[in-house]
Design a protein around this motif. Sequence first.
Motif, PDB file in Angstrom:
ATOM      1  N   THR A 229       0.898  -1.369  -0.057  1.00 13.30           N
ATOM      2  CA  THR A 229       0.026   0.045  -0.029  1.00 13.30           C
ATOM      3  C   THR A 229       0.875   1.241  -0.097  1.00 13.30           C
ATOM      4  OG1 THR A 229      -0.225   0.095   2.344  1.00 13.30           O
ATOM      5  CG2 THR A 229      -2.026  -1.231   1.294  1.00 13.30           C
ATOM      6  N   GLY A 230       0.557   2.320  -0.419  1.00 16.51           N
ATOM      7  CA  GLY A 230       1.153   3.554  -0.541  1.00 16.51           C
ATOM      8  C   GLY A 230       1.479   4.112   0.724  1.00 16.51           C
ATOM      9  N   VAL A 231       2.897   4.776   0.875  1.00 18.01           N
ATOM     10  CA  VAL A 231       3.432   5.029   2.054  1.00 18.01           C
ATOM     11  C   VAL A 231       3.366   6.630   1.807  1.00 18.01           C
ATOM     12  CG1 VAL A 231       5.793   5.228   2.992  1.00 18.01           C
ATOM     13  CG2 VAL A 231       5.024   2.960   2.290  1.00 18.01           C
ATOM     14  N   ARG A 232       3.167   7.067   2.976  1.00 21.96           N
ATOM     15  CA  ARG A 232       3.166   8.697   3.293  1.00 21.96           C
ATOM     16  C   ARG A 232       3.831   9.022   4.257  1.00 21.96           C
ATOM     17  NH1 ARG A 232       2.186   7.863  -1.204  1.00 21.96           N
ATOM     18  NH2 ARG A 232       0.479   8.304  -2.744  1.00 21.96           N
ATOM     19  N   ASP A 233       4.334  10.328   4.287  1.00 18.58           N
ATOM     20  CA  ASP A 233       4.961  11.064   5.434  1.00 18.58           C
ATOM     21  C   ASP A 233       3.608  11.623   6.214  1.00 18.58           C
ATOM     22  OD1 ASP A 233       6.301  12.669   7.215  1.00 18.58           O
ATOM     23  OD2 ASP A 233       7.903  13.350   6.093  1.00 18.58           O
ATOM     24  N   TYR A 234       2.983  11.219   7.139  1.00 20.75           N
ATOM     25  CA  TYR A 234       1.965  11.915   7.763  1.00 20.75           C
ATOM     26  C   TYR A 234       2.475  12.797   8.887  1.00 20.75           C
ATOM     27  CZ  TYR A 234      -0.803   8.211   5.723  1.00 20.75           C
ATOM     28  OH  TYR A 234      -1.433   7.360   4.579  1.00 20.75           O
ATOM     29  N   ILE A 235       1.660  13.974   9.017  1.00 19.09           N
ATOM     30  CA  ILE A 235       2.278  15.074   9.700  1.00 19.09           C
ATOM     31  C   ILE A 235       1.059  15.619  10.427  1.00 19.09           C
ATOM     32  CG2 ILE A 235       2.296  16.636   7.769  1.00 19.09           C
ATOM     33  CD1 ILE A 235       4.352  18.399   9.135  1.00 19.09           C
ATOM     34  N   HIS A 236       1.213  15.789  11.932  1.00 20.54           N
ATOM     35  CA  HIS A 236      -0.023  16.387  12.571  1.00 20.54           C
ATOM     36  C   HIS A 236      -0.422  17.651  12.146  1.00 20.54           C
ATOM     37  CE1 HIS A 236      -2.612  17.007  15.985  1.00 20.54           C
ATOM     38  NE2 HIS A 236      -2.099  15.868  16.412  1.00 20.54           N
ATOM     39  N   VAL A 237      -1.561  17.966  11.901  1.00 25.11           N
ATOM     40  CA  VAL A 237      -2.084  19.100  11.487  1.00 25.11           C
ATOM     41  C   VAL A 237      -1.782  20.642  12.488  1.00 25.11           C
ATOM     42  CG1 VAL A 237      -4.360  18.847  12.757  1.00 25.11           C
ATOM     43  CG2 VAL A 237      -4.303  20.246  10.788  1.00 25.11           C
ATOM     44  N   VAL A 238      -1.501  20.108  13.767  1.00 24.61           N
ATOM     45  CA  VAL A 238      -1.023  20.975  14.622  1.00 24.61           C
ATOM     46  C   VAL A 238       0.133  21.340  14.343  1.00 24.61           C
ATOM     47  CG1 VAL A 238      -0.759  21.992  16.852  1.00 24.61           C
ATOM     48  CG2 VAL A 238      -2.736  20.619  16.305  1.00 24.61           C
ATOM     49  N   ASP A 253      12.960  37.685   6.302  1.00 29.88           N
ATOM     50  CA  ASP A 253      14.483  37.229   6.326  1.00 29.88           C
ATOM     51  C   ASP A 253      15.059  37.656   4.782  1.00 29.88           C
ATOM     52  OD1 ASP A 253      14.061  36.295   8.785  1.00 29.88           O
ATOM     53  OD2 ASP A 253      14.341  34.004   8.087  1.00 29.88           O
ATOM     54  N   GLU A 254      14.366  37.508   3.858  1.00 23.97           N
ATOM     55  CA  GLU A 254      14.785  37.779   2.573  1.00 23.97           C
ATOM     56  C   GLU A 254      13.647  37.815   1.670  1.00 23.97           C
ATOM     57  OE1 GLU A 254      16.668  34.662   0.360  1.00 23.97           O
ATOM     58  OE2 GLU A 254      17.144  33.905   2.039  1.00 23.97           O
ATOM     59  N   THR A 255      13.695  38.669   0.470  1.00 25.98           N
ATOM     60  CA  THR A 255      12.567  38.739  -0.560  1.00 25.98           C
ATOM     61  C   THR A 255      12.652  37.685  -1.414  1.00 25.98           C
ATOM     62  OG1 THR A 255      13.724  40.292  -1.874  1.00 25.98           O
ATOM     63  CG2 THR A 255      12.381  41.261  -0.109  1.00 25.98           C
ATOM     64  N   GLY A 256      11.567  37.458  -2.446  1.00 27.41           N
ATOM     65  CA  GLY A 256      11.540  36.589  -3.218  1.00 27.41           C
ATOM     66  C   GLY A 256      10.728  35.177  -2.660  1.00 27.41           C
ATOM     67  N   LEU A 257      10.747  34.267  -3.639  1.00 29.95           N
ATOM     68  CA  LEU A 257      10.120  33.080  -3.239  1.00 29.95           C
ATOM     69  C   LEU A 257      11.118  32.219  -2.646  1.00 29.95           C
ATOM     70  CD1 LEU A 257       7.729  31.106  -3.535  1.00 29.95           C
ATOM     71  CD2 LEU A 257       8.359  30.375  -5.768  1.00 29.95           C
ATOM     72  N   ARG A 258      10.473  31.504  -1.637  1.00 32.28           N
ATOM     73  CA  ARG A 258      11.636  30.565  -0.915  1.00 32.28           C
ATOM     74  C   ARG A 258      10.701  29.212  -0.518  1.00 32.28           C
ATOM     75  NH1 ARG A 258      12.865  33.487   4.276  1.00 32.28           N
ATOM     76  NH2 ARG A 258      11.449  34.850   3.382  1.00 32.28           N
ATOM     77  N   VAL A 259      10.920  28.176  -0.904  1.00 33.11           N
ATOM     78  CA  VAL A 259      10.262  26.716  -0.695  1.00 33.11           C
ATOM     79  C   VAL A 259      11.035  25.954   0.504  1.00 33.11           C
ATOM     80  CG1 VAL A 259       9.611  24.685  -2.008  1.00 33.11           C
ATOM     81  CG2 VAL A 259       9.749  26.788  -3.210  1.00 33.11           C
ATOM     82  N   PHE A 260      10.078  25.646   1.346  1.00 32.76           N
ATOM     83  CA  PHE A 260      10.467  24.475   2.322  1.00 32.76           C
ATOM     84  C   PHE A 260       9.602  23.344   2.673  1.00 32.76           C
ATOM     85  CE2 PHE A 260      12.078  28.817   3.918  1.00 32.76           C
ATOM     86  CZ  PHE A 260      13.403  28.400   4.221  1.00 32.76           C
ATOM     87  N   ASN A 261       9.943  22.015   2.741  1.00 33.73           N
ATOM     88  CA  ASN A 261       9.126  20.964   3.154  1.00 33.73           C
ATOM     89  C   ASN A 261       8.766  21.200   4.659  1.00 33.73           C
ATOM     90  OD1 ASN A 261       9.389  19.877   0.583  1.00 33.73           O
ATOM     91  ND2 ASN A 261      11.276  18.805   1.289  1.00 33.73           N
ATOM     92  N   LEU A 262       7.578  20.768   4.836  1.00 36.09           N
ATOM     93  CA  LEU A 262       7.030  20.434   6.417  1.00 36.09           C
ATOM     94  C   LEU A 262       6.816  18.965   6.271  1.00 36.09           C
ATOM     95  CD1 LEU A 262       4.704  23.305   7.315  1.00 36.09           C
ATOM     96  CD2 LEU A 262       7.218  23.192   7.343  1.00 36.09           C
ATOM     97  N   GLY A 263       7.403  18.223   7.122  1.00 35.85           N
ATOM     98  CA  GLY A 263       7.441  16.637   7.242  1.00 35.85           C
ATOM     99  C   GLY A 263       8.208  16.002   8.387  1.00 35.85           C
ATOM    100  N   THR A 264       7.826  14.777   8.675  1.00 32.73           N
ATOM    101  CA  THR A 264       8.461  14.287   9.672  1.00 32.73           C
ATOM    102  C   THR A 264       9.794  13.588   9.259  1.00 32.73           C
ATOM    103  OG1 THR A 264       7.368  12.074   9.626  1.00 32.73           O
ATOM    104  CG2 THR A 264       6.263  13.762  10.762  1.00 32.73           C
ATOM    105  N   GLY A 265       9.908  13.240   7.987  1.00 38.42           N
ATOM    106  CA  GLY A 265      10.995  12.443   7.364  1.00 38.42           C
ATOM    107  C   GLY A 265      10.524  11.070   7.787  1.00 38.42           C
ATOM    108  N   THR A 266       9.629  10.492   7.967  1.00 39.39           N
ATOM    109  CA  THR A 266       9.502   9.072   8.272  1.00 39.39           C
ATOM    110  C   THR A 266       7.982   8.736   7.495  1.00 39.39           C
ATOM    111  OG1 THR A 266      10.302   9.147  10.734  1.00 39.39           O
ATOM    112  CG2 THR A 266       8.749   7.265   9.967  1.00 39.39           C
ATOM    113  N   GLY A 267       7.825   7.701   6.788  1.00 36.73           N
ATOM    114  CA  GLY A 267       6.895   7.167   6.276  1.00 36.73           C
ATOM    115  C   GLY A 267       6.153   6.082   6.831  1.00 36.73           C
ATOM    116  N   ALA A 268       4.733   6.049   6.421  1.00 32.69           N
ATOM    117  CA  ALA A 268       3.854   4.928   7.050  1.00 32.69           C
ATOM    118  C   ALA A 268       2.908   4.323   6.117  1.00 32.69           C
ATOM    119  CB  ALA A 268       3.004   5.442   8.448  1.00 32.69           C
ATOM    120  N   SER A 269       2.376   3.181   5.744  1.00 39.99           N
ATOM    121  CA  SER A 269       1.853   2.701   4.948  1.00 39.99           C
ATOM    122  C   SER A 269       0.519   2.816   5.213  1.00 39.99           C
ATOM    123  CB  SER A 269       2.171   1.205   4.574  1.00 39.99           C
ATOM    124  OG  SER A 269       1.686   0.498   5.346  1.00 39.99           O
ATOM    125  N   VAL A 270      -0.701   2.674   4.182  1.00 40.46           N
ATOM    126  CA  VAL A 270      -1.942   2.983   4.420  1.00 40.46           C
ATOM    127  C   VAL A 270      -2.409   1.930   5.558  1.00 40.46           C
ATOM    128  CG1 VAL A 270      -4.430   2.722   3.571  1.00 40.46           C
ATOM    129  CG2 VAL A 270      -2.320   3.836   2.410  1.00 40.46           C
TER     130      VAL A 270
END
Length: 339
Positions: A229-238, A253-270
């Motif tokens: 089954t699919g594996v996802r990095d589930y992250i608490h909504v809070v 901090d600076e102008t322009g577009l900056r991109v950041f991931n928010l995740g736990t770094g750990t996957g869990a299957s369905v």
Amino acid sequence: MTSTVLVTGGAGFIGSHTCVELLSHGHEVVVVDDFSNSSPGAVEAVHKLAGRPVQLHRADLRDRAALAEVFRAHRFDAVIHFAAKKAVGESTRIPLTYFDINIGGTTALLHAMNEHGVRRLVFSSSCSVYGETSTVPLDEDSPAAPTNPYARSKYLCEQLLADACAYDPGLSVIALRYFNPIGAHPSGEIGEDPAGVPNNVLPYMAQVAVGRLPELPVYGDDYPTPDGTGVRDYIHVVDVADGHRVALDHLDDETGLRVFNLGTGTGASVLTLLAEFSRAAGRPIPYRVEPRRAGDVATLIADPRRVERAWGWRTTRDLAAMCEDAWRFQRLHPAGYAG
């Protein structure tokens, strides 16, 4: 620094939790929402939790006259932009609607910000922009390869924002590519209450557990993952909400577009998620395996190190807490906010 923040889609799942975080940290909050997939009950619950009111405007972002009225009525220091349609499977059936709402709403918002001199924006993006990949975990430099209209709409919005920043050197935008948000506020007062049949796995699971739906469809058990089954990095909504609040503090901090991931770094299957939620609910959740869903990918796991290096921020809640909090909301609100 406290400020007045416009939260588009602030009655939605992530938006409502973010409003609580903002209000709890002294910000003034104005919400724009059309309630197409949310409830006024969420705004009432936010007020109850935070002990402070939310100013609410009911409007579709694509209605530029209504949006202009909102900007004339308030002096905004920043905008957090959630308002969008967000279901992968649905987007494959009605792609033009997704482009119209997600891209059209973002374009209208950028026009309004430009006309009223608001130059600070946190954009709610998505890990889905990465698409099918053999790279695990995914960092922000991983190539975008969206596989469905929802993901493409989010990536196109990021490109729109990059172009807007190139046009206006004073514009500061942070795009947060968060992975799979689940859970609920620990109080059980706010949580995920989608309109109609849920498109996402955990609210569907919760409605099965509470007896509103008969069984959970599991889309695909033949992916190249440990249990198929699919594996996802589930992250608490809070945690997601807190990440958006903290992003406000770093817009300057600076102008322009900056991109950041928010995740736990750990996957869990369905199936792992199903087992954990069954434990939290104290009952087995019946399920059936269905064919793979169009647009889905096998594995999505974040590399969250960039945001930790830049801001010292990381997630703090595990999968057990996500399931326990989600079940608490569903148990206290078996029919959602309407019940």
